[in-house]
Structures are given as C-alpha cells and as structure tokens.
Design a protein around this motif. Structure first.
Motif, mmCIF file in Angstrom:
data_model
loop_
_atom_site.group_PDB
_atom_site.id
_atom_site.type_symbol
_atom_site.label_atom_id
_atom_site.label_comp_id
_atom_site.label_asym_id
_atom_site.label_seq_id
_atom_site.Cartn_x
_atom_site.Cartn_y
_atom_site.Cartn_z
ATOM 1 N N MET A 335 1.167 -1.392 -0.079
ATOM 2 C CA MET A 335 0.195 -0.035 -0.035
ATOM 3 C C MET A 335 0.779 1.166 0.222
ATOM 4 S SD MET A 335 -3.341 -0.406 0.042
ATOM 5 C CE MET A 335 -3.967 0.582 0.730
ATOM 6 N N GLY A 336 0.001 2.372 -1.066
ATOM 7 C CA GLY A 336 0.885 3.277 -1.017
ATOM 8 C C GLY A 336 -0.279 4.714 -0.952
ATOM 9 N N VAL A 350 1.221 7.576 6.358
ATOM 10 C CA VAL A 350 1.226 9.099 6.219
ATOM 11 C C VAL A 350 1.623 9.081 4.620
ATOM 12 C CG1 VAL A 350 1.868 10.189 8.243
ATOM 13 C CG2 VAL A 350 3.674 9.352 6.488
ATOM 14 N N PRO A 351 1.159 10.150 3.735
ATOM 15 C CA PRO A 351 1.105 10.055 2.717
ATOM 16 C C PRO A 351 2.234 10.785 2.831
ATOM 17 C CG PRO A 351 -0.623 12.071 2.850
ATOM 18 C CD PRO A 351 -0.025 11.316 4.324
ATOM 19 N N GLY A 352 3.216 9.970 1.720
ATOM 20 C CA GLY A 352 4.738 9.293 0.916
ATOM 21 C C GLY A 352 5.454 7.886 1.919
ATOM 22 N N GLY A 353 4.339 7.307 2.840
ATOM 23 C CA GLY A 353 4.370 6.243 3.680
ATOM 24 C C GLY A 353 4.395 5.151 2.458
ATOM 25 N N ALA A 354 4.374 3.885 3.025
ATOM 26 C CA ALA A 354 4.326 2.671 2.690
ATOM 27 C C ALA A 354 4.016 1.546 3.596
ATOM 28 C CB ALA A 354 4.943 2.062 1.570
ATOM 29 N N SER A 355 2.933 0.535 2.887
ATOM 30 C CA SER A 355 3.099 -0.837 3.719
ATOM 31 C C SER A 355 3.711 -2.164 3.490
ATOM 32 C CB SER A 355 1.582 -0.748 4.760
ATOM 33 O OG SER A 355 0.660 -0.790 4.343
#
Length: 427
Positions: A335-336, A350-355
């Motif tokens: 996910m982004g 948060v925006p710019g993060g990833a999972s």
C-alpha cells in the motif's frame, strides 16, 4: 499540449508533417531522410488483442551506439533478490527521507522489495524515488520491465522517445519496456512510487458482470504527441538489463523520433477519473473492484500484479462494517498513500509512506478505526481528499536488506492492533 487517447489502441502522431509514411510500415525511402524502426513490446506472434508494437521514424537508428558498460546500481535492486528477506511480518515505512545531495531520477531510485525473476520475466519490483535535479544529458530505459509511476509530491516532466508528458500527483504514468526517457523535476523536487512489472504488460481488467461502463475508461488515457530532440553532443544513456545498470556515451540524444504510430510507448492516466464501483446494499466490496490496470499471469484470475486505486468516493452500505475488514490473503499487498488518509488506519500511515502485508499476513483496521466504525451512524459518507493505492501481487515480496533495516521503517507497526481487546463474554 495535445494528446492522443485510448489505452491499448493504435495511435499516430508526427512532429513534422509527412514524417510517418502514409502507406507502408517501412518503405524503401522513408520520408524526410528518417530511419524506420519497429519497437516490439510483445512477441511477434502473440494474439492480436495482446500485441504491442510501434513504428518510429527517427533521425538516427537506435543501433548507432557504442558498447554499454556496467555502472554502480546504487540502491536499485532486482529479482531474485540475493540481499533480502521474505518476511511474514507486517511492515510499514515512513516517507523515504530526502537525499542529502542533489540526485536525478536514476540516482534517486530505492528498491523496497521484489519477487519473481527479471530473466524469467515474472514478478515485480517496488521502488521509491526521489528526484531533486533534472536528468541533464542523461537518459534511462528499462529492458527488464515496464514502469508504472505514481507521483506523491512534485510534478514530473517526462521526455520520451514518443513525446512529452507532464505527470502530477493524482495521476499515474506507464512507460513501456525498453522505452528511453529522461525526467525533469518541474516543481524543484519530486517523490513517489514505482511498480516495475517484469511480467505481461499492464492492460485494462475485464469488466465481467459490471458491464460496459465502470472503472478506468480507455478514452481517458493520454498519449503524447511526437516531439524530438536534435542534439549532437555527448550524453549518457543508462539501461537496466538483467537486474543491473549499464551505461554508454552517445554522441546524440536518443529521443530523436520525429513521428510514430502504434500502441507500445508511454501514457498517463488521471486516477481521479476512475469510475469506482461499490456496494449500494451491504458488505464492504473487495479491493479488486477498484482495479485500474492488471498484469495477468498464467493462472486465470490471479494477477502477476494488479494496480488498484481508491480515489474519493461515496460509501453508502447499510448494516455493514465499512472499513476494510480483518483479513488474510493468498495475495501480497503493498500500500502507498498519495494524499489524505487510509480508511482503515487512524494514524501512522502518512502520505509518502508505505506498508507491506505479505501473503497470509493478518491485517485490517487498527483499534481506533474499529471502534469508530462499529459505533458510527451509517449515513451516506463521502470519502474526500484521499488517494491510497495498492500493488497486489501473487508472489511474496522479498524486502531488501537496506529497506528492512532503514531508519524510516516503523519498528512498532504491530502495536497498531495491540488495543483490540476481547468482547466475547467469558464463561
């Protein structure tokens, strides 16, 4: 800027009138003293519906170049990953920190994980990018896979063999395998996500029972008009091949295509135009209902990778737990977040993060989201100002060692679910 549109269809455009022959693919004498060259994005004999190829008419043939030599890969990696781990744990990262020194698009590539094999043409890699400087007299192409770019902040200016595209956050760009291009940073700095697809080219998903309308419309994909560079000076062309970077010094720009026609090249799509499908009765729909593009595998219905986006949309289902439910999947989910929030996470994403939730990793809403969702009034709700997306792939992702141990990886992601308490009465 004018565009031609229609994903996967034939296109024709020329920067100089008469550059594209009117009758034959490769006549004895190409107009304007140009060279004819065919780019085949698929095997010659693949079914017509799958076939990707373009004819380009250029100032010099691509064959006119010196030998390529290996250069430093930086933080770019490919599958199969030799320095990484396929981790069953749930992983999440804060945004990739801005580089301390100016970097262009190529030098700013950072591989988070990969699966499959570049040489076997299966699987994907997921990269992040920072670009704080333009690619001056430098060009890039990827022979290993096509590139799906999702800008998160900063507008990109793509100069390609097929023309020019400006791509902003909220849009995606698709660069065909082997296409040469350069990236300009139109807002001073840019950050985003990349899916490098080693497998079958991305295509629109079948609509099935949805019918004729819904999801992404072919007419909304934008292809560039022809635009060429007639530059005669030393430039560097970087090629990704076999999982590594190679470079050669040319005496001219490789972006010298004066006209072209076909369906292999570059395009962009505004994710805000996705006609989201959903339930108007009950139950949270599966994310597959938001698929923008798919790369099919040999197993029907099981994608090499799906690109799924969740733009602003209405949520109206009654008697339903509306956020994504708790689940474990045979598919792997990356996910982004371009902007806003994800509807299953109260904080931390948060925006710019990833999972990353590898196959069969249990995940779902955190405690705050669960509590809110189970007590809220189920009025019609519009999810505004948010754009999460997902790369969903059939194979587990191996995470690079440097991404696994990075300071911007959140070490306490598991605590997102620590507050979920027992409600079932004890005997």
């Amino acid at each position: 800027m004018a565009y031609l549109s229609g994903f996967g269809n034939e296109h024709q455009t020329e920067a100089v009138p008469g550059a594209v022959p009117s009758q034959q693919n490769s006549p004895q004498h190409v107009p304007l003293g140009l060279y004819a060259e065919q780019h085949s994005g698929t095997a010659f004999t693949e079914p017509r519906a799958n076939n990707r190829r373009s004819w380009v008419y250029r100032i010099r043939p691509s064959a006119a170049h010196p030998a390529f030599q290996r250069i430093d890969d930086g933080l770019l990696r490919s599958a199969p990953l030799l320095d990484g781990v396929a981790d069953p744990n749930r992983l999440r990262w804060d945004p990739l920190p801005r580089p301390a020194r100016p970097v262009d698009f190529v030098d700013g590539l950072y591989t988070l994980g990969a699966n499959g094999s570049t040489l076997d043409r299966t699987g994907i890699a997921i990269h992040l990018y920072w670009a704080t400087a333009p690619m001056h007299d430098r060009y890039f192409s990827d022979s290993d896979g096509e590139l799906l770019l999702v800008p998160q902040t900063g507008m990109l200016g793509l100069r390609t063999e097929f023309g020019l595209l400006a791509v902003e956050p909220g849009e995606m760009a698709l660069i065909g395998r082997g296409v040469r291009f350069a990236v300009d940073v139109l807002d001073g700095a840019a950050r985003g996500y990349i899916c490098e697809n080693y497998g079958r080219p991305f295509a629109l998903p079948e609509l099935g029972p949805i019918g004729a309308n819904g999801l992404a419309h072919a007419r909304h994909f934008r292809y560039p008009v022809a635009a060429y560079e007639d530059i005669e000076r030393r430039v560097q062309v970087v090629q990704k091949f076999g999982g590594h970077l190679w470079a050669a010094d040319y005496d001219h720009s490789p972006l010298d295509v004066v006209g072209w026609y076909g369906n292999h090249g570059v395009c962009k799509y505004d994710l805000r135009l996705l006609n989201v499908m959903g339930t108007v009765a009950y139950d949270h729909p599966d994310p597959s209902i938001c698929t923008v593009l798919t790369s099919r595998s040999a197993t029907p219905g099981q994608a090499n990778v799906d690109f799924v986006a969740f733009p602003p949309r209405w949520v109206v289902a009654e008697h339903t737990f509306r956020p994504p439910h708790f689940h474990r999947n045979t598919m792997t989910e990356f996910m982004g977040l371009v902007t806003g929030v994800h509807d299953s996470k109260a904080e931390g994403f948060v925006p710019g993060g990833a999972s990353l939730h590898n196959m069969w990793a249990a995940h779902g809403p955190d405690e705050a989201t669960y509590t809110s969702a189970t007590t809220a009034e189920l009025d019609a709700q519009f999810l505004a100002g948010s754009l999460p997306f997902m790369f969903e792939t059939r194979l587990p992702l191996t995470v690079t060692d440097f991404a696994h141990t990075a300071e911007h990886r959140q070490p306490d992601y598991d605590s997102s679910w620590s507050g979920l308490r027992r409600h079932f009465p004890r005997p």
